[in-house]
Design an enzyme around this catalytic site. Structure first.
Site, PDB file in Angstrom:
ATOM      1  N   CYS A 100      31.032 -23.669  12.296  1.00  0.00           N
ATOM      2  CA  CYS A 100      32.061 -24.662  12.641  1.00  0.00           C
ATOM      3  C   CYS A 100      32.111 -25.823  11.646  1.00  0.00           C
ATOM      4  O   CYS A 100      32.959 -26.707  11.764  1.00  0.00           O
ATOM      5  CB  CYS A 100      31.833 -25.186  14.052  1.00  0.00           C
ATOM      6  SG  CYS A 100      30.345 -26.192  14.194  1.00  0.00           S
ATOM      7  N   GLU A 155     -12.946   7.582  13.192  1.00  0.00           N
ATOM      8  CA  GLU A 155     -13.212   6.134  13.166  1.00  0.00           C
ATOM      9  C   GLU A 155     -11.988   5.400  12.634  1.00  0.00           C
ATOM     10  O   GLU A 155     -11.248   5.975  11.848  1.00  0.00           O
ATOM     11  CB  GLU A 155     -14.342   5.808  12.160  1.00  0.00           C
ATOM     12  CG  GLU A 155     -15.646   6.450  12.425  1.00  0.00           C
ATOM     13  CD  GLU A 155     -16.560   6.351  11.190  1.00  0.00           C
ATOM     14  OE1 GLU A 155     -16.345   5.507  10.311  1.00  0.00           O
ATOM     15  OE2 GLU A 155     -17.484   7.165  11.139  1.00  0.00           O
ATOM     16  N   LYS A 184      -9.861   3.229  10.134  1.00  0.00           N
ATOM     17  CA  LYS A 184      -9.959   2.948   8.700  1.00  0.00           C
ATOM     18  C   LYS A 184      -9.558   1.488   8.521  1.00  0.00           C
ATOM     19  O   LYS A 184      -8.375   1.138   8.549  1.00  0.00           O
ATOM     20  CB  LYS A 184      -9.034   3.866   7.912  1.00  0.00           C
ATOM     21  CG  LYS A 184      -9.128   3.681   6.423  1.00  0.00           C
ATOM     22  CD  LYS A 184      -8.329   4.756   5.730  1.00  0.00           C
ATOM     23  CE  LYS A 184      -8.304   4.606   4.232  1.00  0.00           C
ATOM     24  NZ  LYS A 184      -8.012   3.280   3.740  1.00  0.00           N
ATOM     25  N   GLU A 229     -17.156  -2.241   5.667  1.00  0.00           N
ATOM     26  CA  GLU A 229     -15.892  -2.868   5.309  1.00  0.00           C
ATOM     27  C   GLU A 229     -15.942  -4.313   5.799  1.00  0.00           C
ATOM     28  O   GLU A 229     -16.171  -4.558   6.991  1.00  0.00           O
ATOM     29  CB  GLU A 229     -14.769  -2.084   5.998  1.00  0.00           C
ATOM     30  CG  GLU A 229     -13.412  -2.251   5.402  1.00  0.00           C
ATOM     31  CD  GLU A 229     -13.167  -1.424   4.142  1.00  0.00           C
ATOM     32  OE1 GLU A 229     -14.084  -0.692   3.687  1.00  0.00           O
ATOM     33  OE2 GLU A 229     -12.058  -1.536   3.596  1.00  0.00           O
ATOM     34  N   SER A 264     -14.154   7.340  -2.418  1.00  0.00           N
ATOM     35  CA  SER A 264     -12.965   6.919  -1.686  1.00  0.00           C
ATOM     36  C   SER A 264     -12.583   8.024  -0.701  1.00  0.00           C
ATOM     37  O   SER A 264     -13.433   8.833  -0.337  1.00  0.00           O
ATOM     38  CB  SER A 264     -11.860   6.657  -2.696  1.00  0.00           C
ATOM     39  OG  SER A 264     -10.753   6.141  -2.034  1.00  0.00           O
ATOM     40  N   ASP A 298      -8.765  -2.077   7.097  1.00  0.00           N
ATOM     41  CA  ASP A 298      -8.132  -2.529   5.869  1.00  0.00           C
ATOM     42  C   ASP A 298      -8.807  -3.813   5.410  1.00  0.00           C
ATOM     43  O   ASP A 298      -8.356  -4.912   5.709  1.00  0.00           O
ATOM     44  CB  ASP A 298      -6.644  -2.764   6.134  1.00  0.00           C
ATOM     45  CG  ASP A 298      -5.837  -2.664   4.864  1.00  0.00           C
ATOM     46  OD1 ASP A 298      -6.417  -2.323   3.819  1.00  0.00           O
ATOM     47  OD2 ASP A 298      -4.622  -2.933   4.908  1.00  0.00           O
ATOM     48  N   CYS A 301      26.965 -26.817   9.977  1.00  0.00           N
ATOM     49  CA  CYS A 301      26.875 -25.507  10.626  1.00  0.00           C
ATOM     50  C   CYS A 301      27.705 -24.500   9.821  1.00  0.00           C
ATOM     51  O   CYS A 301      28.846 -24.787   9.467  1.00  0.00           O
ATOM     52  CB  CYS A 301      27.395 -25.623  12.053  1.00  0.00           C
ATOM     53  SG  CYS A 301      27.693 -24.019  12.816  1.00  0.00           S
ATOM     54  N   TYR A 352     -20.411   1.908   8.200  1.00  0.00           N
ATOM     55  CA  TYR A 352     -20.147   3.291   8.594  1.00  0.00           C
ATOM     56  C   TYR A 352     -20.840   4.342   7.734  1.00  0.00           C
ATOM     57  O   TYR A 352     -20.645   5.525   7.946  1.00  0.00           O
ATOM     58  CB  TYR A 352     -18.640   3.576   8.592  1.00  0.00           C
ATOM     59  CG  TYR A 352     -17.951   3.160   7.302  1.00  0.00           C
ATOM     60  CD1 TYR A 352     -17.257   1.960   7.240  1.00  0.00           C
ATOM     61  CD2 TYR A 352     -18.013   3.944   6.158  1.00  0.00           C
ATOM     62  CE1 TYR A 352     -16.640   1.547   6.075  1.00  0.00           C
ATOM     63  CE2 TYR A 352     -17.397   3.548   4.989  1.00  0.00           C
ATOM     64  CZ  TYR A 352     -16.711   2.351   4.953  1.00  0.00           C
ATOM     65  OH  TYR A 352     -16.103   1.933   3.792  1.00  0.00           O
ATOM     66  N   ASP A 411       0.826  -1.209   0.000  1.00  0.00           N
ATOM     67  CA  ASP A 411       0.000   0.000   0.000  1.00  0.00           C
ATOM     68  C   ASP A 411       0.858   1.255   0.000  1.00  0.00           C
ATOM     69  O   ASP A 411       0.553   2.238  -0.668  1.00  0.00           O
ATOM     70  CB  ASP A 411      -0.887   0.021   1.244  1.00  0.00           C
ATOM     71  CG  ASP A 411      -1.981  -1.012   1.157  1.00  0.00           C
ATOM     72  OD1 ASP A 411      -2.779  -1.116   2.075  1.00  0.00           O
ATOM     73  OD2 ASP A 411      -2.006  -1.741   0.137  1.00  0.00           O
ATOM     74  N   ALA A 412       1.961   1.207   0.780  1.00  0.00           N
ATOM     75  CA  ALA A 412       2.805   2.402   0.902  1.00  0.00           C
ATOM     76  C   ALA A 412       3.433   2.743  -0.453  1.00  0.00           C
ATOM     77  O   ALA A 412       3.527   3.901  -0.838  1.00  0.00           O
ATOM     78  CB  ALA A 412       3.888   2.165   1.928  1.00  0.00           C
ATOM     79  N   TYR A 428       2.196   1.917  -3.354  1.00  0.00           N
ATOM     80  CA  TYR A 428       1.094   2.389  -4.200  1.00  0.00           C
ATOM     81  C   TYR A 428       0.812   3.862  -3.908  1.00  0.00           C
ATOM     82  O   TYR A 428       0.665   4.677  -4.815  1.00  0.00           O
ATOM     83  CB  TYR A 428      -0.156   1.535  -3.935  1.00  0.00           C
ATOM     84  CG  TYR A 428      -1.357   1.980  -4.724  1.00  0.00           C
ATOM     85  CD1 TYR A 428      -2.249   2.904  -4.185  1.00  0.00           C
ATOM     86  CD2 TYR A 428      -1.597   1.520  -6.006  1.00  0.00           C
ATOM     87  CE1 TYR A 428      -3.339   3.354  -4.906  1.00  0.00           C
ATOM     88  CE2 TYR A 428      -2.684   1.952  -6.736  1.00  0.00           C
ATOM     89  CZ  TYR A 428      -3.551   2.865  -6.178  1.00  0.00           C
ATOM     90  OH  TYR A 428      -4.635   3.315  -6.897  1.00  0.00           O
ATOM     91  N   LYS A 466      -3.454   8.407   7.596  1.00  0.00           N
ATOM     92  CA  LYS A 466      -2.812   7.092   7.458  1.00  0.00           C
ATOM     93  C   LYS A 466      -1.771   6.838   8.550  1.00  0.00           C
ATOM     94  O   LYS A 466      -1.026   7.736   8.927  1.00  0.00           O
ATOM     95  CB  LYS A 466      -2.116   7.005   6.090  1.00  0.00           C
ATOM     96  CG  LYS A 466      -3.052   7.099   4.902  1.00  0.00           C
ATOM     97  CD  LYS A 466      -3.825   5.821   4.681  1.00  0.00           C
ATOM     98  CE  LYS A 466      -2.980   4.753   4.095  1.00  0.00           C
ATOM     99  NZ  LYS A 466      -3.252   4.384   2.744  1.00  0.00           N
ATOM    100  N   LYS A 510     -13.973  12.593   9.976  1.00  0.00           N
ATOM    101  CA  LYS A 510     -15.134  12.977   9.170  1.00  0.00           C
ATOM    102  C   LYS A 510     -15.822  14.182   9.791  1.00  0.00           C
ATOM    103  O   LYS A 510     -15.984  14.228  11.021  1.00  0.00           O
ATOM    104  CB  LYS A 510     -16.144  11.825   9.119  1.00  0.00           C
ATOM    105  CG  LYS A 510     -15.592  10.565   8.509  1.00  0.00           C
ATOM    106  CD  LYS A 510     -16.601   9.421   8.549  1.00  0.00           C
ATOM    107  CE  LYS A 510     -16.021   8.209   7.835  1.00  0.00           C
ATOM    108  NZ  LYS A 510     -16.887   7.051   7.888  1.00  0.00           N
ATOM    109  N   CYS A 535      31.332 -25.039  19.184  1.00  0.00           N
ATOM    110  CA  CYS A 535      31.106 -24.139  18.041  1.00  0.00           C
ATOM    111  C   CYS A 535      31.297 -22.683  18.488  1.00  0.00           C
ATOM    112  O   CYS A 535      30.650 -22.230  19.429  1.00  0.00           O
ATOM    113  CB  CYS A 535      29.700 -24.346  17.487  1.00  0.00           C
ATOM    114  SG  CYS A 535      29.270 -23.146  16.217  1.00  0.00           S
ATOM    115  N   CYS A 562      23.050 -26.876  15.525  1.00  0.00           N
ATOM    116  CA  CYS A 562      24.461 -27.238  15.528  1.00  0.00           C
ATOM    117  C   CYS A 562      24.687 -27.783  16.936  1.00  0.00           C
ATOM    118  O   CYS A 562      24.460 -27.071  17.922  1.00  0.00           O
ATOM    119  CB  CYS A 562      25.332 -26.007  15.284  1.00  0.00           C
ATOM    120  SG  CYS A 562      27.047 -26.326  15.716  1.00  0.00           S
TER     121      CYS A 562
END
Ligand code: IVH
Length: 707
Positions: free
Chosen positions: A441, A129, A131, A203, A97, A133, A438, A255, A48-49, A51, A344, A320, A461, A456
């Site tokens: 060793c 409120e 958000k 949602e 949106s 996902d 390993c 909502y 998402d970030a 995007y 966000k 809102k 070791c 291991c």
């Protein structure tokens, strides 16, 4: 689709118009593609970030070149076209949106913008409120009966997923209608008569706990697990078999009222949430109303650190304007209503390239596969390494070297790889084979029945020794300052340290050699001083208590709490070393596994050698005034500590109370004998006062212990 190219292309203010235009067109098609992946296929290939980054860049270019904007720009519509496989549903009103705000400044800027358009906004109320996902759904009720459910689609036309939504138990199939006598007690207040045709929006999502349980079940059944709750929810609703939807732990929160005919509906968001709740819809409990924007922002910001308290994934909070008529009059920009903004949270998941898998060796010899990543920023921190947990995890998730992987970094958790983005594989990715020896060793590795980990088992070791020493000197154990990773590495290399007991016979020369060999660039003090300080810290640590030494020895499953119990029960290491599994299980919190691990630890010749050496250097603490639980001056008394005490640390006060036979608990109740009060106490202080619990300070505590 060349994802790398899209991520590398960055807006450059000096670009000439022609290349900026082609960059703009390119960006638009990238976003169309990602919309399609996200909204139609439910399998996004970027986070998402990432995007948001692309979208923000597009918005910035459009703001500077408004003439370029055409109706097909991704900024002009919500989501992507509906998939072909479902019937289409035209929404009775556009499903809008939200514009994004990243931080308080952005939210204030939004407020200023709308205030300039409508002065009434200055004194408006706001509802905040979560958000959620999940997947936006639109539910139609005719005469109180659920008749249709749709996805958002492109905001105008969505997909008919009625049959699937019907299986979601949180969705009421019937709501009260305007017949007065049939209205349930919990029904809407008489001021608002339920409409004969009502379209609500909410949602749909899978709560985090249920998601984890689902993945565990899938894993046990040998099936493929899911990457995250959002994609799983969307995938479960947007497939053609309602029986499968029914088997998924989907739920919903509503909502918004999108449309209504007949009856009357509230004109404030706050009233609307209450009204929807009264109709039988699930509504968030985390919503709050505020009289001004600053309080709304302050509340919103508290959720930056509290988001994990929500039982579902939320990617932000929505602010809102409460007055829905005012909000509607403000209109919208493209697909975003002006009357609300999405605040966000900082990103926690991103995708990046898995460059390599390297294996490290833990304290118990456990082999831990780590991801070497193309460096990527997550929430302000550059992440280059992430854990892959264990080899089974890599196989289960089919993680391959060269894959684009989804990485998560949340709170205190070590960054980890969630899984690969399978759909953009090029074929060049390599399947990973766990090592048979390993990596440090080079001795063969072993697997124990019933465990997923590989170990291991070579006690000599150097990697294990390194971890053992790190643990031995750590703050909760022997607390030796100055024995950092680099010095320990050199001391092991030079052979000066072969086990933890060798710390106590280190010579000044050996330390000097290690300090000088170490990368000196970062060192501020002369080597002689470093060596002297370290020797002093080592000598000082010989006074540490028995519980700390037991913790430091690092028996599997024995942490600070059980170390304290073992110390007070056995009094010294001689007695503890002779205990059998049965004796050990007499202690609260020591079960058969830990008992076995303790016995095993003392049986090993290498450990017996360590104990001998420790005794020889005089490190053999005995529990002062060893006594059974409940004995001593504080026997039978229960203490709660709050705030910072003048001399005793958190650990220190606990040790003090327990070594005098008292008990320390975390929360105040009527059974609490005393609250020990320090500076800047927490809510325990108020609670103690309200319950009439006796309150003392550190001196008071010491007096009671002496009496
Ligand atoms: S309000 C005009 N409220 O977030 C109403 N949206 O990025 C606009 N979402 O498409 C939406 N929780 O799917 C609103 N409490 C909430 C929400 C919420 C989740 C989703 C919704 C929307 C997206 C916007």
């Amino acid at each position: 689709m060349d994802f790398e190219k899209a991520m590398q292309l960055r807006y450059n203010p000096t670009m000439d118009t022609k290349s900026l235009r082609s960059h703009y067109e390119d960006l638009k098609s990238q976003i169309h593609f990602h919309n399609y992946r996200y909204h139609v296929l439910d399998t996004p290939v970027i986070s998402d970030a990432e995007y948001d980054k692309l979208m923000n860049e597009l918005k910035r270019i459009e703001a500077e070149n408004p003439g370029w904007v055409t109706p097909d720009s991704p900024t002009q519509r919500a989501g992507a076209k509906a998939a072909e496989r479902f019937e289409k549903v035209r929404h009775p009103a556009p499903i809008l949106s939200l514009a994004n705000a990243f931080g308080a400044e952005d939210a204030r800027a939004w407020f200023e913008r709308v205030r300039k358009l409508d002065e009434r906004v200055a004194s408006a109320k706001f509802v905040v409120e979560p958000k959620i996902d999940g997947l936006s759904v639109v539910l139609h009720y005719r005469d109180g009966v659920f008749v249709q459910g749709a996805t958002r689609g492109d905001g105008e036309v969505g997909e008919d997923i009625t049959a699937n939504l019907r299986t979601v138990k949180a969705i009421p199939l019937k709501i009260p209608v305007e017949t007065g006598d049939r209205r349930p007690k919990t029904g809407p207040s008489p001021v608002h008569r339920p409409p004969s045709y009502l379209v609500v929006r909410g949602e749909a999502f899978i709560p985090i706990k249920e998601f984890e349980e689902l993945n565990q079940q899938l894993e046990e059944a040998g099936e493929k697990t899911y990457l995250n709750p959002r994609n799983t929810a969307a995938g479960s609703l947007r497939q053609l078999d309602p029986a499968l939807t029914a088997s998924r732990p989907l739920t919903l929160l509503v909502y918004q009222i999108v449309y209504s005919e007949g009856g009357s509906i509230p004109t404030s968001q706050w009233e609307l949430l209450k009204y929807l709740k009264a109709l039988g819809f699930p509504v968030t409990e985390a919503a709050k109303r505020f009289n001004d924007i600053e309080s709304a922002i302050a509340y919103t910001e508290t959720w930056n650190t509290r988001r994990d308290e929500l039982p579902y994934e939320a990617d932000g909070m929505v602010i809102k304007i409460d007055d829905l008529n005012m909000a509607a009059e403000l209109g919208f920009v493209g697909k975003d209503p002006r009357g609300a903004t999405a605040f966000k949270f900082p990103a926690r998941e991103v995708t990046t390239q898995l460059l390599d898998i390297r294996v490290s060796v833990g304290r118990t010899g456990v082999l831990i596969p780590n991801a070497v990543l193309q460096p990527v920023e997550i929430n302000g921190v550059i992440v280059e390494r992430a854990t892959l947990h264990n080899f089974d995890y890599i196989a289960e998730k089919d993680i391959r070297v060269g894959d684009r992987v989804l990485v998560k970094r949340a709170g205190e958790v070590i960054p980890y790889v969630i899984g690969p983005v399978v759909d953009i594989r090029t074929g060049k990715e390599r399947k990973y084979k766990p090592p048979q020896v390993c990596p440090v060793c080079e001795q063969p590795v072993e697997h124990f029945e019933g465990e997923v980990a590989w170990y291991c088992v070579n006690a000599a070791c150097p990697a294990q020794l390194q971890r053992n020493i790190e643990h031995f000197v750590s703050r909760g154990a022997m607390d030796i300052n100055g024995l950092g990773f680099k010095i320990v590495e050199k001391l092991i290399d030079s052979g000066a340290i072969k086990d933890v007991a060798d710390i106590y016979t280190l010579t000044r020369e050996a330390i000097l050699e290690a300090v000088t060999k170490k990368d000196r660039k970062t060192e501020k003090e002369p080597p002689g001083k470093i060596a002297d300080n370290l020797l002093a810290a080592i000598a000082e640590s010989k006074n540490q208590s028995l519980p700390r030494l037991i913790t430091a020895l690092g028996m599997r499953g024995v942490g600070e709490v059980s170390a304290r119990d073992l110390a007070s029960h056995f009094g010294n290491l001689d007695a503890l070393s002779k205990a059998n599994a049965e004796d050990l299980q007499e202690i609260e919190g020591v079960g058969p596994n830990i008992a076995e691990a303790i016995v095993d630890w003392f049986k090993r010749p290498a450990n017996q050698k360590i104990l001998k050496k420790l005794k020889a250097v005089g490190l053999w603490p005995v529990e002062q005034g060893k006594r059974e639980k409940g004995e001593g001056k504080l026997g039978g008394l229960t203490f709660v500590v709050t705030g910072t005490l003048p001399t005793l640390s958190r650990e220190g006060v606990k040790e003090f109370i327990e070594s005098n036979g008292g008990k320390v608990t975390d929360s105040v109740s009527k059974k609490t004998s005393y609250l020990v009060l320090g500076e800047e106490p927490g809510s325990k202080y108020e609670k103690a006062k309200s319950l009439g619990v006796k309150i003392i300070d550190e001196d008071g505590l010491k007096k009671i212990a002496k009496q």
